[in-house]
Design an enzyme around this catalytic site. Structure first.
Site, PDB file in Angstrom:
ATOM      1  N   TYR A  60      -6.111 -27.651  20.955  1.00 26.41           N
ATOM      2  CA  TYR A  60      -6.868 -26.922  21.984  1.00 26.41           C
ATOM      3  C   TYR A  60      -8.029 -26.147  21.333  1.00 26.41           C
ATOM      4  O   TYR A  60      -9.170 -26.225  21.782  1.00 26.41           O
ATOM      5  CB  TYR A  60      -5.907 -25.972  22.709  1.00 26.41           C
ATOM      6  CG  TYR A  60      -6.547 -24.988  23.653  1.00 26.41           C
ATOM      7  CD1 TYR A  60      -7.076 -25.404  24.869  1.00 26.41           C
ATOM      8  CD2 TYR A  60      -6.591 -23.622  23.351  1.00 26.41           C
ATOM      9  CE1 TYR A  60      -7.656 -24.480  25.744  1.00 26.41           C
ATOM     10  CE2 TYR A  60      -7.155 -22.701  24.210  1.00 26.41           C
ATOM     11  CZ  TYR A  60      -7.687 -23.138  25.414  1.00 26.41           C
ATOM     12  OH  TYR A  60      -8.249 -22.229  26.283  1.00 26.41           O
ATOM     13  N   GLY A 120     -11.593 -27.700  38.104  1.00 30.06           N
ATOM     14  CA  GLY A 120     -10.336 -27.006  37.745  1.00 30.06           C
ATOM     15  C   GLY A 120     -10.130 -25.794  38.636  1.00 30.06           C
ATOM     16  O   GLY A 120      -9.556 -24.778  38.222  1.00 30.06           O
TER      17      GLY A 120
HETATM   18  P1  NAD Z   1      -5.394 -23.673  34.282  1.00 33.43           P
HETATM   19  O1  NAD Z   1      -4.543 -24.594  33.496  1.00 33.43           O
HETATM   20  O2  NAD Z   1      -4.738 -22.616  35.088  1.00 33.43           O
HETATM   21  O3  NAD Z   1      -6.347 -24.495  35.245  1.00 33.43           O
HETATM   22  C1  NAD Z   1      -6.991 -25.670  34.853  1.00 33.43           C
HETATM   23  C2  NAD Z   1      -7.160 -26.525  36.087  1.00 33.43           C
HETATM   24  O4  NAD Z   1      -7.789 -27.751  35.682  1.00 33.43           O
HETATM   25  C3  NAD Z   1      -5.830 -26.912  36.738  1.00 33.43           C
HETATM   26  O5  NAD Z   1      -5.839 -26.566  38.109  1.00 33.43           O
HETATM   27  C4  NAD Z   1      -5.741 -28.422  36.535  1.00 33.43           C
HETATM   28  O6  NAD Z   1      -5.127 -29.095  37.620  1.00 33.43           O
HETATM   29  C5  NAD Z   1      -7.210 -28.794  36.414  1.00 33.43           C
HETATM   30  N1  NAD Z   1      -7.434 -30.049  35.668  1.00 33.43           N
HETATM   31  C6  NAD Z   1      -6.779 -30.474  34.562  1.00 33.43           C
HETATM   32  N2  NAD Z   1      -7.252 -31.656  34.187  1.00 33.43           N
HETATM   33  C7  NAD Z   1      -8.236 -31.993  35.045  1.00 33.43           C
HETATM   34  C8  NAD Z   1      -9.106 -33.096  35.162  1.00 33.43           C
HETATM   35  N3  NAD Z   1      -9.041 -34.134  34.319  1.00 33.43           N
HETATM   36  N4  NAD Z   1     -10.016 -33.099  36.168  1.00 33.43           N
HETATM   37  C9  NAD Z   1     -10.082 -32.069  37.033  1.00 33.43           C
HETATM   38  N5  NAD Z   1      -9.263 -30.999  36.990  1.00 33.43           N
HETATM   39  C10 NAD Z   1      -8.353 -30.949  36.002  1.00 33.43           C
HETATM   40  O7  NAD Z   1      -6.445 -23.041  33.265  1.00 33.43           O
HETATM   41  P2  NAD Z   1      -7.252 -21.664  33.393  1.00 33.43           P
HETATM   42  O8  NAD Z   1      -6.428 -20.620  32.769  1.00 33.43           O
HETATM   43  O9  NAD Z   1      -7.734 -21.485  34.775  1.00 33.43           O
HETATM   44  O10 NAD Z   1      -8.447 -21.975  32.387  1.00 33.43           O
HETATM   45  C11 NAD Z   1      -9.721 -22.414  32.815  1.00 33.43           C
HETATM   46  C12 NAD Z   1     -10.625 -22.506  31.595  1.00 33.43           C
HETATM   47  O11 NAD Z   1     -10.677 -21.238  30.924  1.00 33.43           O
HETATM   48  C13 NAD Z   1     -10.176 -23.510  30.533  1.00 33.43           C
HETATM   49  O12 NAD Z   1     -11.301 -24.083  29.924  1.00 33.43           O
HETATM   50  C14 NAD Z   1      -9.454 -22.646  29.526  1.00 33.43           C
HETATM   51  O13 NAD Z   1      -9.468 -23.214  28.252  1.00 33.43           O
HETATM   52  C15 NAD Z   1     -10.292 -21.390  29.566  1.00 33.43           C
HETATM   53  N6  NAD Z   1      -9.559 -20.215  29.099  1.00 33.43           N
HETATM   54  C16 NAD Z   1      -8.526 -19.693  29.814  1.00 33.43           C
HETATM   55  C17 NAD Z   1      -7.859 -18.573  29.335  1.00 33.43           C
HETATM   56  C18 NAD Z   1      -6.722 -17.950  30.083  1.00 33.43           C
HETATM   57  O14 NAD Z   1      -6.077 -17.025  29.557  1.00 33.43           O
HETATM   58  N7  NAD Z   1      -6.429 -18.375  31.316  1.00 33.43           N
HETATM   59  C19 NAD Z   1      -8.240 -17.994  28.110  1.00 33.43           C
HETATM   60  C20 NAD Z   1      -9.267 -18.585  27.380  1.00 33.43           C
HETATM   61  C21 NAD Z   1      -9.945 -19.681  27.904  1.00 33.43           C
HETATM   62  N1  SER Z   2      -4.922 -18.170  27.264  1.00 30.43           N
HETATM   63  C1  SER Z   2      -5.201 -19.392  26.610  1.00 30.43           C
HETATM   64  C2  SER Z   2      -3.979 -20.026  26.087  1.00 30.43           C
HETATM   65  O1  SER Z   2      -3.043 -19.312  25.823  1.00 30.43           O
HETATM   66  C3  SER Z   2      -6.143 -19.134  25.443  1.00 30.43           C
HETATM   67  O2  SER Z   2      -7.282 -19.846  25.615  1.00 30.43           O
HETATM   68  O3  SER Z   2      -3.939 -21.211  25.910  1.00 30.43           O
END
Ligand code: NAD
Ligand code: SER
Length: 314
Positions: free
Chosen positions: A144, A13
């Site tokens: 989620y 990702g």
């Molecule tokens: P994002 O949606 O920006 O990035 C996720 C990436 O995963 C994307 O680039 C997408 O193309 C890729 N992806 C989706 N399905 C896929 C697959 N089957 N195989 C390979 N790649 C795939 O998400 P993010 O904000 O960077 O979040 C990353 C992690 O952190 C996630 O587990 C998310 O739940 C967690 N998280 C994020 C936040 C936040 O605020 N950004 C908060 C809490 C938790």
């Molecule tokens: N920032 C994330 C969302 O809004 C929380 O994991 O989905």
């Protein structure tokens, strides 16, 4: 920055909001060629170092990449976030659960260290809203959140049963300027800065009283690396650390921006994401992270706002 050693790292990702920043930091620290980025989409990240298209649901391809590159550590960021998850629960369950299981199975076979983020979305409306404890009933109302609770449990199972060193943080909503996020509920707290810097107005999709735990990306990346470096024997938890940065209402966010851009205007038009936001805590208690691996945030709303707007205006 000096290159630590030749540790081989994989980021799944990697084209996402966290992935682009974490991959860049890991490459500075461990050397560009030692950090392999994978994603299902080819974006700018493909031009900046080793990159492969790989769906984490494709176990054979994923395993081949791990094997061919002698990967020792995986930062597993590939997932579907909360708002997209509610639109497509089956896809969210499939990628977040089966993708994680593939990563853990390969980790077991290749004796890898794994980072897998969880989220404040593990909490449901029944927990104390303020200073939400580390150990509390987890009854999320989104698919989620459900995958994040099950993911934490699956990670702990692999640690206890197979000694896989898997670690994770319940990230708050993350705020950053390098990429506009898509598909999350906390996205309003990022979009607002992009729109303020470009157009000086924004229509916010949650109401002005909405208050959620948030964190600036440099703190989140630092926390991730600090947890991964912590001695295993000092950790009592593994895949589920509460992590606190800051909490503010949407209105307080507008006011912080107006101190720098006085003409900035924001209207509020809550949509389906309001219900998701209302089901999450206002702030979380991160004593376990502080005690077990020395966590301490460095940004607050004022310093983050200054840095966000400076970078976006540049
Ligand atoms: P994002 O949606 O920006 O990035 C996720 C990436 O995963 C994307 O680039 C997408 O193309 C890729 N992806 C989706 N399905 C896929 C697959 N089957 N195989 C390979 N790649 C795939 O998400 P993010 O904000 O960077 O979040 C990353 C992690 O952190 C996630 O587990 C998310 O739940 C967690 N998280 C994020 C936040 C936040 O605020 N950004 C908060 C809490 C938790
Ligand atoms: N920032 C994330 C969302 O809004 C929380 O994991 O989905």
């Amino acid at each position: 920055m000096s290159i630590d050693n030749n540790k081989k790292i994989l980021v799944t990702g990697a084209a996402g909001q966290i992935g682009i920043e974490l991959t860049a930091t890991l490459r500075e620290k461990y050397g560009t060629e030692n950090v392999i980025a994978i994603d299902i989409r080819e974006t700018e990240i493909a031009k900046k170092g080793p990159f492969k298209i790989c769906n984490v649901l494709d176990l054979n391809k994923y395993k081949r990449i791990v094997n061919d590159n002698d990967i020792e550590t995986v930062y597993h960021l590939a997932a579907i976030l909360s708002a997209t998850g509610e639109k497509n629960p089956k896809l969210c369950f499939d990628i977040n659960m089966n993708g994680l299981q593939n990563v853990l199975e390969v980790a077991r076979e290749y004796n890898q260290q794994i980072f897998c983020p969880s989220s404040i979305a593990v909490f449901g409306p029944d927990v104390p809203k303020e200073d939400t404890p580390q150990n509390v009933a987890l009854n999320p109302t989104t698919v989620y959140g459900l995958t994040k609770v099950s993911g934490e449990l699956l990670c702990d199972y692999y640690f206890n049963k197979y000694n896989v060193d898997v670690r994770g943080i319940r990230y708050p909503g993350l705020i950053s300027w390098k990429k506009r996020p898509i598909g999350g509920t906390t996205d309003y707290a990022v979009e607002i800065y992009f729109e303020a810097a470009q157009k000086e107005n924004y229509q916010c999709f949650v109401n002005e009283e909405t208050k959620l735990p948030m964190m600036y990306m440099p703190d989140a990346v630092r926390a991730t690396l600090e947890l991964m470096k912590a001695p295993l024997e000092s950790l009592k938890h593994h895949s589920n650390y509460n992590l606190s940065g800051m909490s503010f209402t949407a209105l307080e966010l507008v006011e912080a921006i107006q101190k720098i851009i006085p003409n900035f205007e924001c209207t509020f038009k809550p949509d389906h994401r309001q219900e998701i936001a209302d089901s999450w805590p206002i702030s979380v208690n991160d004593d376990a992270a502080r005690k077990e691996w020395g966590w301490k945030p460095s940004f607050n709303l004022t310093s983050m706002t200054k840095d966000m707007l400076e970078n976006l205006r540049n």
